[in-house]
Enzyme design. Sequence first.
Site, PDB file in Angstrom:
ATOM      1  N   CYS A   1       0.872  -1.179   0.000  1.00 56.04           N
ATOM      2  CA  CYS A   1       0.000   0.000   0.000  1.00 56.04           C
ATOM      3  C   CYS A   1       0.910   1.231   0.000  1.00 56.04           C
ATOM      4  O   CYS A   1       2.132   1.099   0.141  1.00 56.04           O
ATOM      5  CB  CYS A   1      -0.845  -0.001   1.262  1.00 56.04           C
ATOM      6  SG  CYS A   1       0.168   0.036   2.741  1.00 56.04           S
TER       7      CYS A   1
ATOM      8  N   CYS B   1       2.493   5.980   8.830  1.00 55.60           N
ATOM      9  CA  CYS B   1       1.572   6.241   7.724  1.00 55.60           C
ATOM     10  C   CYS B   1       0.566   7.333   8.114  1.00 55.60           C
ATOM     11  O   CYS B   1       0.155   7.423   9.275  1.00 55.60           O
ATOM     12  CB  CYS B   1       0.846   4.942   7.407  1.00 55.60           C
ATOM     13  SG  CYS B   1      -0.467   5.171   6.216  1.00 55.60           S
TER      14      CYS B   1
ATOM     15  N   HIS C   1      -0.671  -5.821  18.757  1.00 51.43           N
ATOM     16  CA  HIS C   1      -0.153  -5.369  17.461  1.00 51.43           C
ATOM     17  C   HIS C   1       0.547  -4.014  17.647  1.00 51.43           C
ATOM     18  O   HIS C   1       0.122  -3.192  18.460  1.00 51.43           O
ATOM     19  CB  HIS C   1      -1.306  -5.237  16.460  1.00 51.43           C
ATOM     20  CG  HIS C   1      -0.852  -4.928  15.059  1.00 51.43           C
ATOM     21  ND1 HIS C   1      -0.508  -3.658  14.658  1.00 51.43           N
ATOM     22  CD2 HIS C   1      -0.664  -5.729  13.985  1.00 51.43           C
ATOM     23  CE1 HIS C   1      -0.144  -3.697  13.385  1.00 51.43           C
ATOM     24  NE2 HIS C   1      -0.231  -4.944  12.955  1.00 51.43           N
TER      25      HIS C   1
ATOM     26  N   GLU D   1       0.720  -1.269  15.934  1.00 50.50           N
ATOM     27  CA  GLU D   1      -0.094  -0.054  15.766  1.00 50.50           C
ATOM     28  C   GLU D   1      -0.995   0.171  16.989  1.00 50.50           C
ATOM     29  O   GLU D   1      -1.144   1.301  17.466  1.00 50.50           O
ATOM     30  CB  GLU D   1      -0.966  -0.186  14.504  1.00 50.50           C
ATOM     31  CG  GLU D   1      -1.815   1.054  14.278  1.00 50.50           C
ATOM     32  CD  GLU D   1      -2.864   0.867  13.177  1.00 50.50           C
ATOM     33  OE1 GLU D   1      -2.623   0.112  12.222  1.00 50.50           O
ATOM     34  OE2 GLU D   1      -3.926   1.490  13.301  1.00 50.50           O
TER      35      GLU D   1
ATOM     36  N   THR E   1      -6.245   0.579  11.889  1.00 51.05           N
ATOM     37  CA  THR E   1      -6.492   0.938  10.483  1.00 51.05           C
ATOM     38  C   THR E   1      -6.799  -0.252   9.559  1.00 51.05           C
ATOM     39  O   THR E   1      -7.353  -0.063   8.485  1.00 51.05           O
ATOM     40  CB  THR E   1      -5.274   1.680   9.903  1.00 51.05           C
ATOM     41  OG1 THR E   1      -4.121   0.868  10.122  1.00 51.05           O
ATOM     42  CG2 THR E   1      -5.086   3.041  10.534  1.00 51.05           C
TER      43      THR E   1
HETATM   44 FE1  SF4 Z   1      -0.918   0.815   4.482  1.00 51.69          FE
HETATM   45 FE2  SF4 Z   1      -1.375   0.594   7.093  1.00 51.69          FE
HETATM   46 FE3  SF4 Z   1      -1.131   2.984   5.931  1.00 51.69          FE
HETATM   47 FE4  SF4 Z   1      -3.265   1.538   5.436  1.00 51.69          FE
HETATM   48  S1  SF4 Z   1      -2.667   2.378   7.403  1.00 51.69           S
HETATM   49  S2  SF4 Z   1      -2.053   2.678   3.913  1.00 51.69           S
HETATM   50  S3  SF4 Z   1      -2.401  -0.553   5.454  1.00 51.69           S
HETATM   51  S4  SF4 Z   1       0.459   1.418   6.126  1.00 51.69           S
END
Ligand code: SF4
Length: 280
Positions: free
Chosen positions: A12, A97, A125, A127, A165
Amino acid sequence: MQIFTAEHAGFCEGVERAYKIALDQTKTGHPVYMLGNLVHNTQVIDKFNKAGIKTAKTVSEIASGPEGIILISAHGVPPQVYQEAKDKGLGTIDTTCAWVKKAQKVAESFANENRLVVIVGDNGHTEVKGLIGWSKGKGVVVENPDGLKKIDIHADTRVGVLAQTTQSETHFKKIVAAIRKLAKDVKEYDTICGATSKRQEAAMDLARKVELVLVIGDKKSANTKRLTELCNNIGTETHQIQTVKELDPAWLEGKEKIGITAGASTPDWVIREVIEQLEH
Ligand code: SF4
């Protein structure tokens, strides 16, 4: 045999960005460290290690000094990690991200409103650990509706609900609905990222038109695991594999239409190897 690839599969934008930034840093001549795994994919981590990026579990494991650079993972970290790095005189390069940053801000603002911050996500996890940090001591993780039984939510509890996410929308909505039955003042924010929704919809479309789905991605990758669950729920035979080595020829027997999808942290070259093997 026909091979179909999901319309959205593999890296992604968030992982692509983290991957490029990490490799660029190895050209600076500074010692570069990643905290845990920058991206949840063993093949990518091997490539980083070969390029000279070292792995540390915590900031305290890294030697102090102005030379070292810590790469903050695409999954983000709790706010105190930035301070710990600064205190040790280490630089940070943030590859968090944009979607994860948004979720962190939502968690922080719910906490500032003095709400119980419910994070719909996978306990442990990376995140989610980061989101707990941004919730300023008010965060709890809920994996499924049953998990709500362990949390003290009553009619007067002010609640803010957000999602890791990479959760599925249906799952998130199910948990929000269950919370709304327990408390009166509930704010929800769907923080599921666009790339995840697109990959999930494309994977389900694929599962509807093939006889077998191969989901390529690391066992540690939350979004890959979710793709596998969704394809299985459609009722199509589905197998998750990390690399071509795990492809079992027995799965292909009598199948005419094979579908390929891949998690957001699966690099192109790993997907290509599986397709080439199928074509072979
Ligand atoms: Fe990729 Fe995670 Fe960002 Fe979504 S939140 S674009 S899966 S890195």
